[in-house]
Motif scaffolding. Structure first.
Motif, PDB file in Angstrom:
ATOM      1  N   GLU A 128       0.830  -1.203   0.000  1.00  0.00           N
ATOM      2  CA  GLU A 128       0.000   0.000   0.000  1.00  0.00           C
ATOM      3  C   GLU A 128       0.865   1.253   0.000  1.00  0.00           C
ATOM      4  OE1 GLU A 128      -2.574  -3.281   0.896  1.00  0.00           O
ATOM      5  OE2 GLU A 128      -0.695  -2.693   1.843  1.00  0.00           O
ATOM      6  N   LEU A 129       1.941   1.228   0.776  1.00  0.00           N
ATOM      7  CA  LEU A 129       2.867   2.356   0.783  1.00  0.00           C
ATOM      8  C   LEU A 129       3.507   2.529  -0.589  1.00  0.00           C
ATOM      9  CD1 LEU A 129       4.583   4.579   2.105  1.00  0.00           C
ATOM     10  CD2 LEU A 129       6.160   2.782   2.848  1.00  0.00           C
ATOM     11  N   ALA A 163       2.322   1.724  -3.464  1.00  0.00           N
ATOM     12  CA  ALA A 163       1.328   2.297  -4.369  1.00  0.00           C
ATOM     13  C   ALA A 163       1.224   3.799  -4.174  1.00  0.00           C
ATOM     14  CB  ALA A 163      -0.026   1.623  -4.144  1.00  0.00           C
ATOM     15  N   ASP A 164       1.220   4.250  -2.917  1.00  0.00           N
ATOM     16  CA  ASP A 164       1.097   5.679  -2.631  1.00  0.00           C
ATOM     17  C   ASP A 164       2.337   6.429  -3.093  1.00  0.00           C
ATOM     18  OD1 ASP A 164       0.175   8.093  -1.685  1.00  0.00           O
ATOM     19  OD2 ASP A 164      -0.346   7.325   0.295  1.00  0.00           O
ATOM     20  N   ARG A 189      -5.007  -0.379  -3.882  1.00  0.00           N
ATOM     21  CA  ARG A 189      -4.683   0.885  -3.243  1.00  0.00           C
ATOM     22  C   ARG A 189      -4.647   2.021  -4.262  1.00  0.00           C
ATOM     23  NH1 ARG A 189      -5.786   2.973   1.236  1.00  0.00           N
ATOM     24  NH2 ARG A 189      -5.599   0.789   1.903  1.00  0.00           N
ATOM     25  N   LEU A 190      -4.098   1.770  -5.437  1.00  0.00           N
ATOM     26  CA  LEU A 190      -4.080   2.801  -6.472  1.00  0.00           C
ATOM     27  C   LEU A 190      -5.493   3.256  -6.812  1.00  0.00           C
ATOM     28  CD1 LEU A 190      -1.314   1.392  -8.859  1.00  0.00           C
ATOM     29  CD2 LEU A 190      -1.170   3.498  -7.519  1.00  0.00           C
ATOM     30  N   ARG A 223       2.098   6.667  -6.878  1.00  0.00           N
ATOM     31  CA  ARG A 223       1.096   7.669  -7.260  1.00  0.00           C
ATOM     32  C   ARG A 223       1.654   9.079  -7.083  1.00  0.00           C
ATOM     33  NH1 ARG A 223      -3.052  10.247  -3.987  1.00  0.00           N
ATOM     34  NH2 ARG A 223      -1.434   9.935  -2.389  1.00  0.00           N
ATOM     35  N   THR A 224       2.377   9.298  -5.995  1.00  0.00           N
ATOM     36  CA  THR A 224       2.927  10.620  -5.724  1.00  0.00           C
ATOM     37  C   THR A 224       3.978  11.005  -6.757  1.00  0.00           C
ATOM     38  OG1 THR A 224       2.476  10.373  -3.363  1.00  0.00           O
ATOM     39  CG2 THR A 224       4.120  12.022  -3.998  1.00  0.00           C
ATOM     40  N   LYS A 243      -7.948   3.451  -4.778  1.00  0.00           N
ATOM     41  CA  LYS A 243      -8.551   4.158  -3.650  1.00  0.00           C
ATOM     42  C   LYS A 243      -7.953   5.543  -3.412  1.00  0.00           C
ATOM     43  CE  LYS A 243      -9.609  -0.021  -0.942  1.00  0.00           C
ATOM     44  NZ  LYS A 243      -9.315  -0.737   0.333  1.00  0.00           N
ATOM     45  N   LEU A 244      -6.781   5.794  -3.918  1.00  0.00           N
ATOM     46  CA  LEU A 244      -6.054   7.009  -3.566  1.00  0.00           C
ATOM     47  C   LEU A 244      -6.738   8.259  -4.107  1.00  0.00           C
ATOM     48  CD1 LEU A 244      -2.426   5.723  -4.179  1.00  0.00           C
ATOM     49  CD2 LEU A 244      -3.434   6.315  -1.958  1.00  0.00           C
ATOM     50  N   ASN A 245      -6.651   9.329  -3.322  1.00  0.00           N
ATOM     51  CA  ASN A 245      -7.217  10.613  -3.699  1.00  0.00           C
ATOM     52  C   ASN A 245      -6.149  11.695  -3.524  1.00  0.00           C
ATOM     53  OD1 ASN A 245      -8.876  12.725  -4.342  1.00  0.00           O
ATOM     54  ND2 ASN A 245      -9.951  12.762  -2.369  1.00  0.00           N
TER      55      ASN A 245
END
Length: 258
Positions: free
Chosen positions: A86-87, A89-90, A143-144, A93-94, A146-148
């Motif tokens: 999950e980390l 993925a975040d 997770r990707l 994304r960032t 779900k991210l906002n």
């Protein structure tokens, strides 16, 4: 075939160099015209002085995202074992947003035992690491989703490796790019195995870009045979401290001649 069907990458191996020189090399690679600038995800050099200078993968990719404006960027490849999925993925994304949509999420199961020992990760076995990657790829995808804010695009996933029972199955299920570390004959055989796995997931094998690492030398000597075998992404590995990009220039020239 046109040169738009073929892409050239460079892997700037983050070892045995100052970061100032790595920064210069990324700029030079973009100016040359490469399509993708990769690093790798290790904590120690893979060759040369085993305790030599080395830098971390993802903080570097974030810096590259700000520094560059055209090339795609990514790790060839990031080690699934080193970060919670999950980390990861975040983080991806960032960096995708920092780069305005130029990140490739390259990932593999990991193999360099010294990294694991020195940083306190469980090394396990090749099989257990592959099983964990198979478990984590859906978690990364979930997770990707779900991210906002969401990623700027569907993040291209590159999976590196050639195991026929596990890795190529994951490639068929999850990847947009498959990076093979094999020679030409092995690439041809494993491409057939991948095509068989694609049938199981109702995928067209042509949707998956075939990627290979290439050695310094004349591109016209090896490039056409790899093209015939289905490769479309050719990546030249370059190490510090100097980052001589002469061979990279030759591959870009070859791409542009097609």
């Amino acid at each position: 075939m046109t040169n738009s069907d073929v892409r050239i990458g460079v892997q700037l191996q983050p070892q045995h160099a100052s970061y100032a020189r790595i920064r210069e090399a990324v700029t030079e690679a973009e100016d040359i015209g490469v399509d993708i600038a990769f690093n790798w995800d290790h904590f120690y050099p893979l060759y040369g002085d085993p305790e030599g200078q080395h830098f971390e993968c993802w903080t570097m990719l974030a810096a590259w995202a700000e520094q560059t404006s055209r090339v795609e960027i990514g790790a060839l490849v990031t080690c699934n074992s080193y970060r919670n999925p999950e980390l990861l993925a975040d983080m991806a994304r960032t960096v995708d947003h920092i780069s305005d949509g130029r990140l490739i999420l390259g990932i593999g199961s990991g193999w360099f035992e010294k990294d694991y020992q020195e940083y306190g990760y469980e090394f396990g076995t090749a099989g257990s690491r592959l099983n964990k990657l198979a478990e984590d790829l859906p978690r990364i995808e979930q997770r990707l989703a779900k991210l906002n804010p969401a990623p700027t695009r569907k993040l291209p996933v590159l999976i590196g490796g050639g195991g026929e029972k596990k890795t190529l199955r994951m490639v068929a299920q999850h990847a947009d790019i498959w990076h093979s570390f094999s020679d030409l004959d092995t690439l041809q055989r494993k491409s057939g195995v991948l095509a068989d796995w694609c049938k199981e997931f109702d995928r067209d094998p042509s949707e998956i870009e075939h990627s290979v690492g290439v050695q310094p030398g004349k591109p016209e000597d090896s490039g056409p045979a790899y093209l015939e075998a289905g490769a479309r992404l050719f990546t030249v590995g370059v190490g510090g401290p100097d980052y001589d990009l002469t061979s990279v220039r030759e591959w870009v020239t070859w791409r542009d001649s097609l």
